[in-house]
Design an enzyme around this catalytic site. Structure first.
Site, PDB file in Angstrom:
ATOM      1  N   HIS A 109      79.061  66.689  85.545  1.00 44.97           N
ATOM      2  CA  HIS A 109      78.873  67.015  86.958  1.00 44.97           C
ATOM      3  C   HIS A 109      79.125  68.491  87.263  1.00 44.97           C
ATOM      4  O   HIS A 109      78.756  68.974  88.330  1.00 44.97           O
ATOM      5  CB  HIS A 109      79.746  66.111  87.844  1.00 44.97           C
ATOM      6  CG  HIS A 109      81.188  66.503  87.910  1.00 44.97           C
ATOM      7  ND1 HIS A 109      82.167  65.899  87.165  1.00 44.97           N
ATOM      8  CD2 HIS A 109      81.829  67.439  88.663  1.00 44.97           C
ATOM      9  CE1 HIS A 109      83.338  66.429  87.452  1.00 44.97           C
ATOM     10  NE2 HIS A 109      83.159  67.375  88.353  1.00 44.97           N
ATOM     11  N   ASP A 139      80.435  61.593  81.684  1.00 46.29           N
ATOM     12  CA  ASP A 139      80.652  62.819  82.466  1.00 46.29           C
ATOM     13  C   ASP A 139      81.034  63.989  81.571  1.00 46.29           C
ATOM     14  O   ASP A 139      81.925  64.785  81.898  1.00 46.29           O
ATOM     15  CB  ASP A 139      81.720  62.604  83.545  1.00 46.29           C
ATOM     16  CG  ASP A 139      81.697  63.728  84.585  1.00 46.29           C
ATOM     17  OD1 ASP A 139      80.625  64.338  84.780  1.00 46.29           O
ATOM     18  OD2 ASP A 139      82.749  64.009  85.190  1.00 46.29           O
ATOM     19  N   GLY A 214      87.186  72.313  90.740  1.00 52.71           N
ATOM     20  CA  GLY A 214      87.243  73.471  89.856  1.00 52.71           C
ATOM     21  C   GLY A 214      88.041  73.196  88.600  1.00 52.71           C
ATOM     22  O   GLY A 214      87.875  73.860  87.579  1.00 52.71           O
ATOM     23  N   SER A 216      87.705  70.430  87.046  1.00 50.68           N
ATOM     24  CA  SER A 216      86.828  69.563  86.251  1.00 50.68           C
ATOM     25  C   SER A 216      86.361  70.275  84.987  1.00 50.68           C
ATOM     26  O   SER A 216      85.892  71.415  85.023  1.00 50.68           O
ATOM     27  CB  SER A 216      85.613  69.163  87.084  1.00 50.68           C
ATOM     28  OG  SER A 216      85.988  68.364  88.177  1.00 50.68           O
ATOM     29  N   GLY A 269      76.400  45.230  79.046  1.00 52.25           N
ATOM     30  CA  GLY A 269      76.413  44.936  80.479  1.00 52.25           C
ATOM     31  C   GLY A 269      77.727  44.422  81.014  1.00 52.25           C
ATOM     32  O   GLY A 269      77.744  43.447  81.774  1.00 52.25           O
ATOM     33  N   VAL A 270      78.829  45.053  80.623  1.00 51.18           N
ATOM     34  CA  VAL A 270      80.129  44.640  81.141  1.00 51.18           C
ATOM     35  C   VAL A 270      80.858  45.832  81.741  1.00 51.18           C
ATOM     36  O   VAL A 270      80.624  46.981  81.356  1.00 51.18           O
ATOM     37  CB  VAL A 270      81.026  44.005  80.041  1.00 51.18           C
ATOM     38  CG1 VAL A 270      80.364  42.795  79.431  1.00 51.18           C
ATOM     39  CG2 VAL A 270      81.396  45.030  78.979  1.00 51.18           C
TER      40      VAL A 270
END
Length: 364
Positions: A109, A139, A214, A216, A269-270
């Site tokens: 991000h 991320d 910032g 991050s 899919g969990v």
């Protein structure tokens, strides 16, 4: 004369009535002799006093030394990241130099889909870097400095060795204030959290080390100076609820991004998180591992739901490999797992059982 004799009589009578205080035998002198005093040269040893507990100052000094040493080791490897868009530099984040030639780990991000970014080192050097890979599911993103450089770099540690209450230090550039240091403890591990774009980010470390916009992409460091997490998110309006991507997950993602530029992985899919296995339950089902992966919810119509997994199941192994953390599950669900049936060992209502699940490719 009679009066004098009578006075002597009363005086003798009065003397006889008085209580005589005898000297203690140890101090009685022999009659007609001289008292002899002697002493022993043997020292009398008194019990030593118990050691006083360390003062608050001594404890603070030890804590300070641990933080300062970790910052000295990792601080020079932390950079400020400014992603470039068509309108110029857009926002600010942090990054961790993983190799001296300018391989930098940050958040997905932070780069926000940008192809390039400006990177500013602790010594003030400004460099350009290109984005060589991006993985929104964790991320994480990987940059490479385009100029020939030799930069201080940090070492990824083993996040699985972390314990709740352990000291950690966060380094970054919150709100653009570079080289900012905060400290706290590990609050929890194996958390799951939805990112800005609704994606579920798994295997997160929860900490109360203060993070701000910032921060991050900056490192979460242990007292040994190893990077054990990558700062990723805070809960707005809350105090002490900050999150970092575990370093074991980061190591897996970095390898995939270097090789392929993206992470292609399987999915069952969990939505799950790491959970401890009670000792009595572990003995009852013949397990030695301390943790498993607890399923919170399942994607309707996903591979796990179709195979028969249900919320509350505890996954302990898959494909013959023991699973004690979400990074283990991610490692099992690699590119080769897609479309191939895999046996999942689970615990359900105190019973151990096996369910076969066919992973599909995780949607981007």
């Amino acid at each position: 004369m009679a009066i004098a004799i009578k006075g002597l009589k009363y005086a003798a009578f009065d003397q006889a009535k008085r209580r005589r205080h005898k000297r203690p035998p140890s101090f009685a002198f022999p009659s007609g002799g001289r008292a002899t005093f002697a002493y022993s040269e043997t020292q009398i040893v008194t019990p030593s006093a118990p050691l006083a507990p360390p003062s608050d100052g001594a404890l603070l000094d030890a804590y300070s030394r641990a933080v300062v040493d970790a910052v000295d080791r990792v601080g020079p490897a932390v950079v400020r990241v400014h992603p470039w868009t068509s309108s110029g530099a857009d926002g600010v984040g942090s990054g961790i130099v993983l190799a001296p030639d300018g391989l930098i780990l940050t958040n997905s991000h932070v780069v926000r889909g940008a192809a390039q970014a400006e990177v500013v080192a602790l010594d003030g050097r400004a460099m350009t870097a290109r984005v060589i890979g991006d993985d929104p599911d964790t991320d994480l993103a990987l940059l490479r400095v385009e100029q020939p450089v030799s930069l201080p770099h940090a070492q990824l540690g083993d996040s699985k060795a972390l314990r709740r209450g352990q000291l950690v230090i966060a380094i970054g550039a919150p709100l653009g204030f570079e080289a900012t240091v905060t400290a706290g403890i590990i609050s929890a591990m194996g958390r799951s959290l939805r990112g800005e774009r609704g994606r579920l980010i798994e295997d997160l470390i929860q900490t109360d080390a203060a993070l701000n916009p910032g921060s991050s992409g900056g490192p979460l460091v242990n007292a040994s100076g190893e990077v054990v997490g990558v700062a990723t998110a805070v809960i707005a309006g809350a105090q002490g609820l900050c999150f970092a991507v575990a370093s074991n997950t980061a190591a897996l993602v970095v390898g995939e991004l270097i090789k392929h530029g993206r992470v292609r992985r399987g999915s069952i899919g969990v939505i799950a998180q790491q959970a401890p296995i009670p000792r009595d339950l572990a003995r009852a089902v013949g397990l030695a591992q301390p943790f498993g992966i607890w399923i919170a919810t399942l994607e309707p119509g996903g591979p796990g739901a179709k195979a028969g997994l249900v919320p509350g199941d505890l996954i302990v192994a898959a494909g013959g490999q023991t699973l004690i953390g979400l990074d283990d599950l991610m490692r099992v669900l690699d590119t080769q797992s897609i479309g191939h049936p895999m046996a999942f060992a689970i615990i359900r209502q105190g019973r151990r059982m096996t369910i076969e699940v066919t992973p599909r490719e995780r949607r981007r």
